[in-house]
Design a protein around this motif. Structure first.
Motif, PDB file in Angstrom:
ATOM      1  N   GLY A   1     -34.409  33.254 -27.539  1.00 21.30           N
ATOM      2  CA  GLY A   1     -35.219  34.449 -27.702  1.00 21.30           C
ATOM      3  C   GLY A   1     -35.292  34.984 -29.112  1.00 21.30           C
ATOM      4  N   VAL A   2     -35.042  34.133 -30.109  1.00 25.34           N
ATOM      5  CA  VAL A   2     -35.122  34.567 -31.505  1.00 25.34           C
ATOM      6  C   VAL A   2     -36.585  34.801 -31.874  1.00 25.34           C
ATOM      7  CG1 VAL A   2     -34.627  33.915 -33.906  1.00 25.34           C
ATOM      8  CG2 VAL A   2     -33.016  33.310 -32.079  1.00 25.34           C
ATOM      9  N   ASP A   3     -36.842  35.836 -32.649  1.00 25.63           N
ATOM     10  CA  ASP A   3     -38.197  36.201 -33.060  1.00 25.63           C
ATOM     11  C   ASP A   3     -38.866  35.053 -33.817  1.00 25.63           C
ATOM     12  OD1 ASP A   3     -39.955  37.635 -35.453  1.00 25.63           O
ATOM     13  OD2 ASP A   3     -40.182  38.576 -33.486  1.00 25.63           O
ATOM     14  N   LEU A   4     -40.169  34.854 -33.558  1.00 24.23           N
ATOM     15  CA  LEU A   4     -40.910  33.760 -34.172  1.00 24.23           C
ATOM     16  C   LEU A   4     -40.936  33.873 -35.697  1.00 24.23           C
ATOM     17  CD1 LEU A   4     -42.516  31.239 -33.398  1.00 24.23           C
ATOM     18  CD2 LEU A   4     -44.584  32.633 -33.380  1.00 24.23           C
ATOM     19  N   THR A   5     -40.998  35.091 -36.222  1.00 19.47           N
ATOM     20  CA  THR A   5     -40.986  35.295 -37.675  1.00 19.47           C
ATOM     21  C   THR A   5     -39.682  34.783 -38.279  1.00 19.47           C
ATOM     22  OG1 THR A   5     -42.371  37.249 -37.431  1.00 19.47           O
ATOM     23  CG2 THR A   5     -41.197  36.989 -39.521  1.00 19.47           C
TER      24      THR A   5
ATOM     25  N   ASP B   1     -24.212  30.838 -32.613  1.00 14.53           N
ATOM     26  CA  ASP B   1     -24.997  31.428 -31.519  1.00 14.53           C
ATOM     27  C   ASP B   1     -26.281  32.014 -32.097  1.00 14.53           C
ATOM     28  OD1 ASP B   1     -26.111  32.818 -29.422  1.00 14.53           O
ATOM     29  OD2 ASP B   1     -24.237  33.717 -28.756  1.00 14.53           O
ATOM     30  N   PRO B   2     -27.417  31.289 -31.995  1.00 16.54           N
ATOM     31  CA  PRO B   2     -28.668  31.781 -32.584  1.00 16.54           C
ATOM     32  C   PRO B   2     -29.098  33.143 -32.055  1.00 16.54           C
ATOM     33  CG  PRO B   2     -28.884  29.491 -31.951  1.00 16.54           C
ATOM     34  CD  PRO B   2     -27.586  29.963 -31.385  1.00 16.54           C
ATOM     35  N   GLY B   3     -28.788  33.434 -30.822  1.00 19.87           N
ATOM     36  CA  GLY B   3     -29.208  34.706 -30.246  1.00 19.87           C
ATOM     37  C   GLY B   3     -28.432  35.900 -30.767  1.00 19.87           C
ATOM     38  N   GLN B   4     -27.182  35.679 -31.199  1.00 20.02           N
ATOM     39  CA  GLN B   4     -26.323  36.772 -31.627  1.00 20.02           C
ATOM     40  C   GLN B   4     -26.176  36.852 -33.141  1.00 20.02           C
ATOM     41  OE1 GLN B   4     -25.087  39.047 -29.483  1.00 20.02           O
ATOM     42  NE2 GLN B   4     -26.189  37.957 -27.832  1.00 20.02           N
ATOM     43  N   THR B   5     -26.025  35.727 -33.804  1.00 14.23           N
ATOM     44  CA  THR B   5     -25.770  35.726 -35.261  1.00 14.23           C
ATOM     45  C   THR B   5     -26.701  34.746 -35.973  1.00 14.23           C
ATOM     46  OG1 THR B   5     -24.020  34.091 -34.882  1.00 14.23           O
ATOM     47  CG2 THR B   5     -23.355  36.427 -35.056  1.00 14.23           C
TER      48      THR B   5
END
Length: 409
Positions: free
Chosen positions: A43-47, A102-106
């Motif tokens: 769910g990381v932002d596309l930007t 963890d891409p979603g957290q950091t």
């Protein structure tokens, strides 16, 4: 097949070139395609995902620290193998570190880990390119380059397609651990291969390591012309490949059709093109190969114009992809061998890093205006223009050939 060619094809040096290519190709997509899929899933932002392309900068700036590998020799395994082993070990550790983030957290920690992966991967590329140039004789460069390029593409396929397929069954952190383990192939190869003979000595100080490689190159006759040739030789091919996916989608092909044809026919066409190109190069030499493969590259681009006129036809798609990838593989083989032949073995790492960085400049520069141009003139004329863009590089070949003969003498 004559005995000499058979010996060359099955020599240990060619196997080393292939395995080293695999070790260099595998990390490339792990910081782009696979990482983007992981971040999207989290769910990381596309930007933010878009900005992650900046972690690939080490691949284009690697000539800045390449002099270190020419100047210093580590106290184990020799000048090239010592650095290769160190870069391969640190690359594996960096990939393991990336898999533990963890891409979603950091996301900032992910970016730092990905940067270390690309830095050590680019550093491995520098040393492997230098090793290949020094290990192979001039007449082996073409075939060795084709084995290296094919190994590189197999590594990319394993990490890109294989990594995404595995991600359907395993967590992404497990995928990265498996990909890190696959790089043990490079470590084993480094430990068992031979150290190239040191024929030209090593730089003894900062000036010899950093300044003289550039002075040495630019002091040669027609240095700028040769650099211009490197910039232009594959520009038509690069220009066409920049927009192939939007082109296929615009013609109405599904993503499944594109993926199946591109992965199956495109991949194997490139592999065959590299092997055929290397074999032909071994027989007729670098310059004649640059002529033949360059013309074939340009002509094959016209198959995309034909496909644009025919419309949605799977047969046309297969023919276009096979022709383009086959001739591109052949052209890349001669192109890489020619760049290697330009280097002074005293400064192989630095000079090859400079030339290979220049090789990627056209792809970056033409990416932005290519889409605008395609919209302006339409697909048939756009790909015709890509074929025409290959002509300036071919027009420089007589001068390049003359200089190559003089340098050989």
């Amino acid at each position: 097949m004559d005995a000499r060619l058979t010996r060359q094809l099955f020599s240990p040096r060619m196997l080393v070139a292939f395995l080293m290519g695999f070790s260099c190709g595998a990390p490339l997509l792990l910081t782009s395609t696979v990482l983007q899929a992981w971040m999207t899933e989290q769910g990381v932002d596309l930007t933010v995902i878009g900005f992650f392309s900046l972690v690939g900068l080490p691949y284009t700036l690697k000539f800045l620290w390449a002099p270190i590998f020419d100047r210093f020799t580590l106290p184990f395994l020799g000048r090239r193998r010592g650095w290769m082993l160190l870069m391969q070990l640190t690359l594996i550790l960096a990939l393991i570190g990336l898999g533990l983030t963890d891409p979603g957290q950091t996301p900032w920690l992910v970016a730092l880990a990905a940067f270390f992966v690309t830095f050590f991967s680019a550093s491995q590329d520098i040393v492997v390119d230098a090793y290949r140039r020094e290990d192979l004789s001039d007449n082996q460069l073409g075939l060795g380059s084709s084995f290296y390029v094919n190994g590189y593409r197999v590594g990319m396929l394993l990490a890109g397609s294989g990594g995404l397929i595995l991600a359907d069954y395993l967590s992404f952190d497990q995928v990265y651990l498996l990909m890190a383990a696959s790089l043990l192939v490079g470590i084993v190869t480094t430990l068992v291969c031979r150290e190239p003979p040191l024929t030209r000595g090593t730089p003894r100080n900062f000036r010899e390591a950093v300044v003289e490689p550039f002075v040495d190159y630019f002091n040669r006759d027609r240095a700028l012309l040769l650099l211009l040739f490197i910039l232009l030789y594959k520009i038509g091919d690069q220009m066409a490949s920049t927009l192939t996916t939007p082109f296929y989608l615009d013609l109405g092909f599904s993503k499944t059709q594109i993926g199946a044809v591109a992965k199956l026919f495109g991949f194997w066409s490139t592999i065959v093109g590299g092997l055929v190109g290397g074999t032909i190069l071994l027989r007729i030499g670098i310059i004649k190969s640059l002529w033949i493969f360059g013309i074939l590259q340009a002509v094959s681009i016209l198959s995309f114009s034909a496909l644009a006129l025919m419309g949605n036809t799977i047969t046309g798609l297969i023919v276009a992809i096979v022709l383009e990838q086959l001739t591109s593989g052949m052209g890349t083989c001669a192109y890489v061998a020619y760049m290697a032949s330009l280097t002074n073995k005293k400064f192989t790492a630095t000079q090859y890093a400079l030339l290979s960085s220049c090789m990627g400049i056209p792809r970056v520069i033409i990416a932005a205006p290519a889409g605008w141009l395609a919209e302006l003139v339409g697909w048939p004329l756009f790909f015709f223009g890509c074929a025409v863009a290959a002509i300036p590089g071919l027009l420089l070949l007589p001068l390049v050939a003359g200089q190559y003969r003089r340098d050989s003498q």
